[in-house]
Design a protein around this motif. Structure first.
Motif, PDB file in Angstrom:
ATOM      1  N   GLU A 286       0.830  -1.193   0.000  1.00  0.00           N
ATOM      2  CA  GLU A 286       0.000   0.000   0.000  1.00  0.00           C
ATOM      3  C   GLU A 286       0.873   1.254   0.000  1.00  0.00           C
ATOM      4  N   GLU A 287       1.924   1.184   0.803  1.00  0.00           N
ATOM      5  CA  GLU A 287       2.829   2.337   0.861  1.00  0.00           C
ATOM      6  C   GLU A 287       4.265   1.852   1.014  1.00  0.00           C
ATOM      7  N   VAL A 288       5.184   2.512   0.325  1.00  0.00           N
ATOM      8  CA  VAL A 288       6.609   2.182   0.497  1.00  0.00           C
ATOM      9  C   VAL A 288       7.381   3.472   0.700  1.00  0.00           C
TER      10      VAL A 288
ATOM     11  N   GLU B  24       8.060   4.107  -7.084  1.00  0.00           N
ATOM     12  CA  GLU B  24       6.893   4.380  -7.934  1.00  0.00           C
ATOM     13  C   GLU B  24       6.388   3.122  -8.623  1.00  0.00           C
ATOM     14  N   MET B  25       7.327   2.206  -8.902  1.00  0.00           N
ATOM     15  CA  MET B  25       6.961   1.001  -9.658  1.00  0.00           C
ATOM     16  C   MET B  25       6.185  -0.010  -8.828  1.00  0.00           C
ATOM     17  N   VAL B  26       6.446  -0.070  -7.523  1.00  0.00           N
ATOM     18  CA  VAL B  26       5.995  -1.238  -6.764  1.00  0.00           C
ATOM     19  C   VAL B  26       4.693  -1.034  -5.994  1.00  0.00           C
ATOM     20  N   VAL B  27       4.287   0.211  -5.805  1.00  0.00           N
ATOM     21  CA  VAL B  27       3.039   0.422  -5.066  1.00  0.00           C
ATOM     22  C   VAL B  27       1.889  -0.232  -5.820  1.00  0.00           C
ATOM     23  N   GLY B  28       1.048  -0.971  -5.085  1.00  0.00           N
ATOM     24  CA  GLY B  28      -0.087  -1.628  -5.717  1.00  0.00           C
ATOM     25  C   GLY B  28       0.200  -3.040  -6.181  1.00  0.00           C
ATOM     26  N   LYS B  29       1.486  -3.415  -6.172  1.00  0.00           N
ATOM     27  CA  LYS B  29       1.819  -4.800  -6.549  1.00  0.00           C
ATOM     28  C   LYS B  29       1.838  -5.667  -5.294  1.00  0.00           C
TER      29      LYS B  29
ATOM     30  N   SER C 147       4.486 -11.221  -3.822  1.00  0.00           N
ATOM     31  CA  SER C 147       5.018 -12.265  -4.702  1.00  0.00           C
ATOM     32  C   SER C 147       5.283 -11.730  -6.107  1.00  0.00           C
ATOM     33  N   GLU C 148       4.508 -10.739  -6.529  1.00  0.00           N
ATOM     34  CA  GLU C 148       4.801 -10.117  -7.831  1.00  0.00           C
ATOM     35  C   GLU C 148       6.185  -9.451  -7.794  1.00  0.00           C
ATOM     36  N   ILE C 149       6.480  -8.799  -6.689  1.00  0.00           N
ATOM     37  CA  ILE C 149       7.780  -8.109  -6.594  1.00  0.00           C
ATOM     38  C   ILE C 149       8.920  -9.106  -6.462  1.00  0.00           C
TER      39      ILE C 149
END
Lengths: 142, 414
Positions: free
Chosen positions: A55-57, A76-81, A84-86
């Protein structure tokens, strides 16, 4: 050549890092260093109610423009993922975003943030780590 | 040219001895300002090694045939050159190692492991390269001895008033310091440290890797017990270094590496050690490399070590002045007249690796990082610095290009 490397977007992220700061009570957290440059990056993650989605990084640290800008882009790339996707995110995905030619030495700068994030998720969620970082509790690229 | 420093050697002429300068980097002549990490090699050294392999190659101290005798003569001749270079009283006190790091590990293991224990203290300095810091820290931990650090002042010079404090709660058994700091260029008062060490009943271990290439070395005048150097920083090849040690201490020591050549008698029940220096040279030594080191010493003697030092100090003074004029540049270390040819600096708001990267695109090679001196970086409250270092082939034009490159970096990062 130096101008190619320090293209506008890199300098912009370096000077105005996205998601910069420290998070109290983070759900996942890790830190790492790149002894070669002395780059330091800490990453903090807060999960959404599903316990999976980022949700937040936030990140804090100091170091060269490449390490700090690439970590900022990563935020910016990882929020919402999901975690396991990351965990499955190939380093090429970030490098494409960074979009500059990097020597092997500077590659470590660019990938520090991604490694730290994967270690943080590994610690919190047990997601797998790439072979080169397996077994690390604190990332130290050498 | 903006700079016209007068030098007591003809660096421009000496450059012709170094084939590496016959190339361009990114379309520009190579300005190599990183000799503190490793020096370039003159043709004389490369030729000596090639000649050895082509005419004299054999293992040493083994065969009875002519070629082996020739190889042994070349190898032992190199040992004599090292002994003369550091003014060792006895050639048998010179041990070939892989580099200064291995020489210092040899002392830490072979002496430290058998002579340190609880209640003892090891004192190192805040200026140490990791090679004279980590082995002692490790050995102190292994043996239960205490580990203390002598701090530096604002100028990056050792604060000797901290010595007695460092010795307060134990018996000082080892004092370890470099003669010249690789990070700041500080020249340390080894004579005073050695006198103090001996007054405590301690041995004085000197890392001379950064001193030997640039500064006259006399181990007897320094009063130390061990002195380590690396060939590759002094125009010689990688893969070989040397340890000088005081004979009575070396003789009383246990061996370091074990195996062939270092033995006297090997029986199933037990083995006895060979004589100095062989006791510490297990296995086949870096023979051609030692010959290369000998040729490097010949080369340095020919140019003159005092002339080299004077030349580098002049360049360092110019670099300090020129860099100091640039807005946002912080300089580290002592004033020009008290330092070797090393200039460490930072540019406000720009990480050293970024400075070095821009400089590289201009064909200027400098070091950016912690210089294997993390405790010192902590003291300076920086993660890293930029470091320009000079040698006998460095010319004032390279400082112009360094300064221009730093200005360009500031422009890019605006």
């Amino acid at each position: 050549m130096a101008e190619d490397l320090y293209r506008e977007v890199i300098l912009d992220h370096y000077k105005n890092p996205r998601g910069h700061g420290v998070m109290e009570d983070a759900d996942a957290q890790a830190e790492g260093v790149n002894p070669l440059c002395g780059d330091e990056v800490s990453i903090y993650v807060q999960f959404a109610d599903d316990g999976e989605t980022l949700e937040e990084v936030k990140f804090s640290g100091r170091g060269c423009a490449i390490s700090q800008a690439s970590t900022s882009m990563l935020m910016e790339m990882v929020v919402g993922k999901t975690a396991s996707e990351i965990a499955g995110l190939p380093k090429e995905a970030l490098l494409e975003e960074v979009g500059i030619p990097l020597t092997p030495v500077r590659l470590k700068c660019a990938l520090l943030g991604l490694g730290v994030l994967k270690v943080a998720l590994h610690r919190a969620k047990g997601t797998p780590l790439p072979d080169e970082w397996a077994g690390l509790d604190e990332l130290e690229l050498t | 040219m903006v700079v016209t420093a007068r030098t007591s050697l003809d660096a421009q002429k000496l450059r012709a001895d170094f084939p590496i300068f016959e190339q361009e980097i990114h379309g520009k002549p190579l300005a190599y300002l990183d000799s503190a990490v490793t020096s370039q090699k003159p043709r004389q050294v490369l030729d000596a090694m090639r000649d050895f392999y082509e005419t004299s190659n054999a293992n040493v101290h083994r065969g009875v045939y002519t070629l082996s005798e020739r190889a042994t003569e070349a190898f032992e001749g190199a040992r004599q050159k090292v002994a003369d270079f550091v003014n060792a009283p006895d050639v048998r006190e010179v041990i070939f190692t892989r580099q200064a790091t291995e020489a210092l590990n040899l002392v830490a293991y072979a002496w430290g492991l058998n002579n340190l224990g609880p209640g003892d203290l090891v004192v190192v300095t805040e200026l140490e390269h990791h090679s004279n810091f980590v082995p002692w820290q490790y050995m102190a931990e292994k043996t239960g001895a205490g580990f203390r650090m002598l701090h530096v002042n604002e100028d990056g010079e050792l604060d000797l008033s901290g010595l007695d404090e460092a010795a307060r709660d134990g018996n000082v058994k080892v004092v370890a310091a470099n003669l010249v700091s690789n990070a700041l260029g500080t020249i340390n008062p080894i004579e005073k440290l050695a006198a103090w060490a001996h007054a405590q009943g301690a041995i004085m271990v000197v890392d001379g890797a950064q001193a030997a290439p640039h500064h006259p070395v006399d181990v007897q005048a320094l009063g130390c017990d061990f002195f380590a150097l690396s060939a590759h920083k002094m125009c010689g090849p990688t893969g070989v270094g040397a340890l000088w040690g005081r004979r009575e201490i070396l003789e009383a020591m246990e061996p370091f590496n074990l195996g062939g050549h270092m033995i006297s008698k090997v029986r199933y029940e037990s083995t006895t050690w060979g004589e100095l220096p062989h006791k510490f040279e297990a296995g086949t030594s870096p023979i051609a490399e030692a010959v290369g080191l000998g040729a490097a010493i010949d080369y340095l003697n020919e140019v003159g070590i005092e002339a080299i030092e004077a030349h580098e100090q002049e360049l360092a003074a110019v670099a300090l002045e020129r860099l100091g004029e640039i807005e946002g540049v912080t300089l580290y270390g002592p004033p020009a007249d008290r330092r070797a040819g090393i200039v460490s600096f930072n540019v406000e708001g720009i990480h050293p690796h970024d400075v070095a990267q821009v400089l590289d695109s201009e064909g200027v090679a400098i070091r950016a990082g912690h210089h294997c001196c993390q405790p010192l970086m902590t003291r300076l409250a920086v993660a890293a610095t930029n470091r320009a270092s000079f040698y006998l082939y460095s010319v004032p034009e390279e400082i112009d290009r360094l300064v221009e490159g730093v200005q360009k970096t500031r422009k890019i990062f605006g």
